[in-house]
Design a protein around this motif. Sequence first.
Motif, PDB file in Angstrom:
ATOM      1  N   LEU A 184     -64.165   5.524 -29.167  1.00 14.66           N
ATOM      2  CA  LEU A 184     -64.542   5.237 -27.671  1.00 14.66           C
ATOM      3  C   LEU A 184     -65.360   4.118 -27.306  1.00 14.66           C
ATOM      4  O   LEU A 184     -65.228   3.580 -26.336  1.00 14.66           O
ATOM      5  N   ALA A 185     -66.513   3.990 -28.217  1.00 14.57           N
ATOM      6  CA  ALA A 185     -67.336   2.970 -28.270  1.00 14.57           C
ATOM      7  C   ALA A 185     -66.610   1.445 -28.064  1.00 14.57           C
ATOM      8  O   ALA A 185     -66.765   0.493 -27.532  1.00 14.57           O
ATOM      9  N   GLU A 186     -65.345   1.310 -29.279  1.00 18.46           N
ATOM     10  CA  GLU A 186     -64.879   0.192 -29.249  1.00 18.46           C
ATOM     11  C   GLU A 186     -63.981  -0.025 -28.166  1.00 18.46           C
ATOM     12  O   GLU A 186     -63.953  -1.200 -27.508  1.00 18.46           O
ATOM     13  N   LEU A 187     -63.433   0.899 -27.486  1.00 17.33           N
ATOM     14  CA  LEU A 187     -62.659   0.918 -26.116  1.00 17.33           C
ATOM     15  C   LEU A 187     -63.623   0.190 -25.097  1.00 17.33           C
ATOM     16  O   LEU A 187     -63.156  -0.673 -24.504  1.00 17.33           O
ATOM     17  N   LEU A 188     -64.795   0.906 -24.878  1.00 22.34           N
ATOM     18  CA  LEU A 188     -65.696   0.682 -23.853  1.00 22.34           C
ATOM     19  C   LEU A 188     -66.364  -0.746 -24.034  1.00 22.34           C
ATOM     20  O   LEU A 188     -66.453  -1.544 -22.954  1.00 22.34           O
ATOM     21  N   MET A 189     -66.664  -1.140 -25.178  1.00 26.05           N
ATOM     22  CA  MET A 189     -67.098  -2.382 -25.416  1.00 26.05           C
ATOM     23  C   MET A 189     -66.041  -3.601 -25.125  1.00 26.05           C
ATOM     24  O   MET A 189     -66.365  -4.458 -24.847  1.00 26.05           O
ATOM     25  N   ALA A 190     -64.769  -3.162 -25.439  1.00 22.76           N
ATOM     26  CA  ALA A 190     -63.796  -4.303 -25.291  1.00 22.76           C
ATOM     27  C   ALA A 190     -63.945  -4.420 -23.758  1.00 22.76           C
ATOM     28  O   ALA A 190     -63.533  -5.498 -23.185  1.00 22.76           O
ATOM     29  N   GLU A 191     -63.715  -3.369 -23.116  1.00 22.44           N
ATOM     30  CA  GLU A 191     -63.817  -3.430 -21.469  1.00 22.44           C
ATOM     31  C   GLU A 191     -64.782  -4.340 -21.184  1.00 22.44           C
ATOM     32  O   GLU A 191     -64.808  -5.122 -20.116  1.00 22.44           O
ATOM     33  N   CYS A 192     -66.210  -3.886 -21.462  1.00 28.98           N
ATOM     34  CA  CYS A 192     -67.411  -4.556 -21.110  1.00 28.98           C
ATOM     35  C   CYS A 192     -67.351  -6.115 -21.348  1.00 28.98           C
ATOM     36  O   CYS A 192     -67.699  -6.915 -20.689  1.00 28.98           O
ATOM     37  N   ASP A 193     -67.068  -6.560 -22.676  1.00 30.31           N
ATOM     38  CA  ASP A 193     -66.858  -7.718 -23.013  1.00 30.31           C
ATOM     39  C   ASP A 193     -66.102  -8.599 -22.080  1.00 30.31           C
ATOM     40  O   ASP A 193     -66.389  -9.795 -21.702  1.00 30.31           O
ATOM     41  N   ASP A 194     -64.751  -8.107 -21.892  1.00 22.24           N
ATOM     42  CA  ASP A 194     -63.671  -8.800 -21.272  1.00 22.24           C
ATOM     43  C   ASP A 194     -64.163  -8.954 -19.672  1.00 22.24           C
ATOM     44  O   ASP A 194     -64.086  -9.988 -19.018  1.00 22.24           O
ATOM     45  N   ARG A 195     -65.001  -7.940 -19.185  1.00 26.87           N
ATOM     46  CA  ARG A 195     -65.457  -7.925 -17.711  1.00 26.87           C
ATOM     47  C   ARG A 195     -66.600  -9.251 -17.635  1.00 26.87           C
ATOM     48  O   ARG A 195     -66.649 -10.030 -16.931  1.00 26.87           O
ATOM     49  N   GLY A 196     -67.426  -9.212 -18.731  1.00 26.61           N
ATOM     50  CA  GLY A 196     -68.436 -10.348 -18.883  1.00 26.61           C
ATOM     51  C   GLY A 196     -67.918 -11.696 -18.737  1.00 26.61           C
ATOM     52  O   GLY A 196     -68.370 -12.440 -18.115  1.00 26.61           O
ATOM     53  N   ARG A 197     -66.733 -11.914 -19.583  1.00 24.22           N
ATOM     54  CA  ARG A 197     -66.152 -13.039 -19.639  1.00 24.22           C
ATOM     55  C   ARG A 197     -65.555 -13.398 -18.163  1.00 24.22           C
ATOM     56  O   ARG A 197     -65.491 -14.662 -17.870  1.00 24.22           O
ATOM     57  N   ARG A 198     -64.894 -12.445 -17.679  1.00 27.40           N
ATOM     58  CA  ARG A 198     -64.332 -12.726 -16.341  1.00 27.40           C
ATOM     59  C   ARG A 198     -65.247 -13.337 -15.460  1.00 27.40           C
ATOM     60  O   ARG A 198     -65.335 -14.189 -14.465  1.00 27.40           O
ATOM     61  N   ARG A 199     -66.508 -12.550 -15.399  1.00 27.37           N
ATOM     62  CA  ARG A 199     -67.515 -12.710 -14.427  1.00 27.37           C
ATOM     63  C   ARG A 199     -68.177 -14.118 -14.724  1.00 27.37           C
ATOM     64  O   ARG A 199     -68.345 -14.966 -13.608  1.00 27.37           O
ATOM     65  N   SER A 200     -68.371 -14.615 -15.931  1.00 27.83           N
ATOM     66  CA  SER A 200     -68.663 -15.914 -16.235  1.00 27.83           C
ATOM     67  C   SER A 200     -67.540 -16.840 -15.774  1.00 27.83           C
ATOM     68  O   SER A 200     -68.124 -18.220 -15.248  1.00 27.83           O
ATOM     69  N   GLU A 201     -66.348 -16.734 -15.996  1.00 31.83           N
ATOM     70  CA  GLU A 201     -65.456 -17.649 -15.443  1.00 31.83           C
ATOM     71  C   GLU A 201     -65.394 -17.649 -14.063  1.00 31.83           C
ATOM     72  O   GLU A 201     -65.317 -18.753 -13.537  1.00 31.83           O
ATOM     73  N   ARG A 202     -65.609 -16.694 -13.194  1.00 29.07           N
ATOM     74  CA  ARG A 202     -65.901 -16.742 -11.739  1.00 29.07           C
ATOM     75  C   ARG A 202     -66.967 -17.588 -11.356  1.00 29.07           C
ATOM     76  O   ARG A 202     -66.876 -18.367 -10.240  1.00 29.07           O
ATOM     77  N   ARG A 203     -68.042 -17.155 -12.006  1.00 27.28           N
ATOM     78  CA  ARG A 203     -69.460 -18.184 -11.818  1.00 27.28           C
ATOM     79  C   ARG A 203     -69.295 -19.488 -11.999  1.00 27.28           C
ATOM     80  O   ARG A 203     -69.807 -20.391 -11.069  1.00 27.28           O
ATOM     81  N   ILE A 204     -68.573 -19.968 -12.909  1.00 26.53           N
ATOM     82  CA  ILE A 204     -68.174 -21.463 -13.192  1.00 26.53           C
ATOM     83  C   ILE A 204     -67.397 -21.924 -12.277  1.00 26.53           C
ATOM     84  O   ILE A 204     -67.469 -23.050 -11.815  1.00 26.53           O
ATOM     85  N   LYS A 205     -66.338 -21.101 -11.932  1.00 27.13           N
ATOM     86  CA  LYS A 205     -65.331 -21.718 -10.856  1.00 27.13           C
ATOM     87  C   LYS A 205     -66.005 -21.775  -9.634  1.00 27.13           C
ATOM     88  O   LYS A 205     -66.065 -23.028  -8.909  1.00 27.13           O
ATOM     89  N   ALA A 206     -67.041 -21.064  -9.109  1.00 21.80           N
ATOM     90  CA  ALA A 206     -67.759 -21.011  -7.851  1.00 21.80           C
ATOM     91  C   ALA A 206     -68.680 -22.146  -7.937  1.00 21.80           C
ATOM     92  O   ALA A 206     -69.045 -22.658  -6.791  1.00 21.80           O
ATOM     93  N   ALA A 207     -69.208 -22.628  -9.101  1.00 21.54           N
ATOM     94  CA  ALA A 207     -70.356 -23.633  -9.169  1.00 21.54           C
ATOM     95  C   ALA A 207     -69.749 -24.967  -8.593  1.00 21.54           C
ATOM     96  O   ALA A 207     -70.095 -26.135  -8.220  1.00 21.54           O
ATOM     97  N   GLY A 208     -68.431 -24.933  -8.806  1.00 27.21           N
ATOM     98  CA  GLY A 208     -67.524 -26.362  -8.342  1.00 27.21           C
ATOM     99  C   GLY A 208     -67.908 -27.647  -9.225  1.00 27.21           C
ATOM    100  O   GLY A 208     -67.932 -28.741  -8.725  1.00 27.21           O
ATOM    101  N   PHE A 209     -67.979 -27.353 -10.489  1.00 24.21           N
ATOM    102  CA  PHE A 209     -67.890 -28.454 -11.445  1.00 24.21           C
ATOM    103  C   PHE A 209     -66.698 -29.378 -11.364  1.00 24.21           C
ATOM    104  O   PHE A 209     -65.748 -28.766 -11.432  1.00 24.21           O
ATOM    105  N   PRO A 210     -66.907 -30.614 -11.550  1.00 30.13           N
ATOM    106  CA  PRO A 210     -65.641 -31.580 -11.314  1.00 30.13           C
ATOM    107  C   PRO A 210     -64.734 -31.561 -12.547  1.00 30.13           C
ATOM    108  O   PRO A 210     -63.506 -31.819 -12.614  1.00 30.13           O
ATOM    109  N   ARG A 211     -65.517 -31.063 -13.765  1.00 27.33           N
ATOM    110  CA  ARG A 211     -64.863 -31.010 -15.103  1.00 27.33           C
ATOM    111  C   ARG A 211     -65.377 -30.210 -16.087  1.00 27.33           C
ATOM    112  O   ARG A 211     -66.723 -29.876 -15.776  1.00 27.33           O
TER     113      ARG A 211
END
Length: 265
Positions: free
Chosen positions: A52-79
Motif C-alpha cells: 500500500l505504501a508503494e502505491l501511495l508513494m507512486a501517486e504522491c511522487d507523480d503528483r509532485g512531478r506534475r505540479r512542478s511541471e505546471r509551475r514551470i510552465k506557468a513561469a513563462g520561461f522562454p527555453r
Amino acid sequence: MTLPRQRNLTEQAATTAIDTACRLLRLPSIRNEFADIADRAVKDQMTYRGFLAELLMAECDDRGRRRSERRIKAAGFPRDKSLRAFDFDANPNIDPAVINTLASCEWIKKSQPLCLIGDSGTGKSHMLIALGTEAAMQGYRVRYTLATKLVNELVEAADEKQLNKTIARYGRVDLLCIDELGYMELDRHGAELLFQVLTEREEKNSVAIASNESFGGWTKTFTDPRLCAAIVDRLTFNGTIIETGTDSYRLASTRARTEAPAKAG
C-alpha cells in the motif's frame, strides 16, 4: 457513484475494479502502475502495508512531478535551462558554491533579491532561468519576463485602468525574474511603473534580475538619477550580486567548434 464491495474476486475482476476505483478517485499513477507494483510486491514478498505504501508513494511522487511541471510552465520561461547543464569551467567568474547555495532557495524564503550582472553570453540569463526553474520545482510561484515586456504591459494596464490589478498580480508570485534589464532606455513613465512593481514586492517577495550593465551604467536605462538610485536600492538591499564577467563563453564555444575542423584539415 459507489462500487459494490465484493470478496474473492478473480484477478481479472480485481484489475477491473482497481481501474474503475482509480478513475473515480482520480488516481492515475496508481491506475497505471498498480500491476507492476503488485508483481514486484509478490516477488519481493512485501507486506500488505508495504505494498500500500508503494502505491501511495507512486501517486504522491507523480503528483509532485506534475505540479512542478505546471509551475514551470506557468513561469513563462522562454527555453529550458538547468544548473546541471551550465559549464562552470567555461566561466570561472561564477562560483558553483554560491549557485548551489542559491539553489536551496533560502533567499526566496527570506524575500531577498538577486542580481546577475555581465556582458552578453556570460551565462546570466541561463542562471536566471535555471534558478527560477529550481524555485518552481521546490514549490515556489515564479514568473519570468523581459524588462521591456513588463514595462509595456504596465503601460497598457495603466491606459486601461488596470494598473493596480496588474501590479498586484506581479506582486503575488514568490519570485519575479526580470531579464535583459538595461538593454533599452526607459522613459520616466515606464521606469516609474517598474518602480511600483519593485516597491510592491520589497521585503515581501524576491526579485531576480539579469542585466548587461553595471549599476553605474543604469542611468542610461533609468534617466532620472534619483529614480535610478531608488531602483538599485530595491534590487540590492540584503541581496546577492553575481558578476558574470565580460568574456562571452558562448562566443568562445562557437569559435572552438569552428576552429577545430580547420585545424584538423
